[in-house]
Design a protein around this motif. Structure first.
Motif, PDB file in Angstrom:
ATOM      1  N   ARG A 167      -4.864   0.739  -0.415  1.00 37.65           N
ATOM      2  CA  ARG A 167      -3.694   0.084  -0.956  1.00 37.65           C
ATOM      3  C   ARG A 167      -3.705   0.145  -2.476  1.00 37.65           C
ATOM      4  N   ALA A 168      -2.588   0.610  -3.026  1.00 41.01           N
ATOM      5  CA  ALA A 168      -2.481   0.701  -4.482  1.00 41.01           C
ATOM      6  C   ALA A 168      -1.022   0.787  -4.873  1.00 41.01           C
ATOM      7  N   ASP A 169      -0.696   0.282  -6.041  1.00 42.78           N
ATOM      8  CA  ASP A 169       0.634   0.394  -6.620  1.00 42.78           C
ATOM      9  C   ASP A 169       0.512   1.078  -7.972  1.00 42.78           C
ATOM     10  N   TYR A 170       1.464   1.960  -8.235  1.00 43.75           N
ATOM     11  CA  TYR A 170       1.486   2.667  -9.503  1.00 43.75           C
ATOM     12  C   TYR A 170       2.844   2.431 -10.164  1.00 43.75           C
ATOM     13  N   TRP A 171       2.817   2.316 -11.493  1.00 43.71           N
ATOM     14  CA  TRP A 171       4.018   1.970 -12.245  1.00 43.71           C
ATOM     15  C   TRP A 171       4.280   2.964 -13.360  1.00 43.71           C
ATOM     16  N   GLY A 172       5.564   3.202 -13.594  1.00 40.09           N
ATOM     17  CA  GLY A 172       5.950   3.969 -14.752  1.00 40.09           C
ATOM     18  C   GLY A 172       5.919   3.097 -15.994  1.00 40.09           C
ATOM     19  N   VAL A 225       5.538   3.425  -7.083  1.00 43.76           N
ATOM     20  CA  VAL A 225       5.178   4.054  -5.816  1.00 43.76           C
ATOM     21  C   VAL A 225       4.032   3.261  -5.202  1.00 43.76           C
ATOM     22  N   GLY A 226       4.036   3.184  -3.899  1.00 43.06           N
ATOM     23  CA  GLY A 226       3.020   2.414  -3.190  1.00 43.06           C
ATOM     24  C   GLY A 226       2.228   3.258  -2.224  1.00 43.06           C
ATOM     25  N   ARG A 227       0.906   3.185  -2.331  1.00 46.40           N
ATOM     26  CA  ARG A 227       0.025   3.886  -1.406  1.00 46.40           C
ATOM     27  C   ARG A 227      -0.404   2.897  -0.340  1.00 46.40           C
ATOM     28  N   THR A 228      -0.329   3.302   0.923  1.00 46.43           N
ATOM     29  CA  THR A 228      -0.657   2.398   2.011  1.00 46.43           C
ATOM     30  C   THR A 228      -2.162   2.225   2.192  1.00 46.43           C
TER      31      THR A 228
END
Length: 117
Positions: free
Chosen positions: A103-108, A97-100
């Motif tokens: 800015r951040a990316d999260y991974w399973g 999932v990406g937060r605008t």
């Protein structure tokens, strides 16, 4: 922070189907894109499919017509229906999932998909 829990990987014969699910929890503000990436042994991680909060989708050319991504905004979940699987689809699949802003990316943690010929 966003926590992602994936499920649905496994072993399937070529031509078969699998459905991956990813449930997100935590701070979901400004989360626009949810999607799936995959990484095969010795290869770079690649985008498989992505869906926006408005429902716009994007697929890798290699999976178009075979995979379908869907999203339930109310449940903060994203699914990947994979049909007509091929041995070259074998990889570890990661929910993203990406937060605008900020800015951040999260991974399973990743789920293994193995397609036997």
């Amino acid at each position: 922070q966003v926590q992602l829990v994936e499920s649905g990987g496994g072993l399937v014969q070529a031509g078969g189907s699998l459905r991956l699910s990813c449930a997100a929890s935590g701070s979901m503000f400004n989360i626009i894109f949810m999607g799936w990436y995959r990484q095969a042994p010795g290869k770079q991680r690649e985008l498989v499919a992505r869906i926006s909060s408005g429902g716009s989708t994007m697929y890798a050319d290699s999976v178009k017509g075979r995979f379908t991504i869907s999203r339930d905004n109310a449940k903060n979940s994203v699914n990947l229906q994979m049909n007509s699987l091929k041995p070259e689809d074998t990889a570890v699949y990661y929910c993203n999932v990406g937060r605008t802003y900020p800015r951040a990316d999260y991974w399973g943690q990743g789920t293994q998909v193995t397609v036997s010929s």
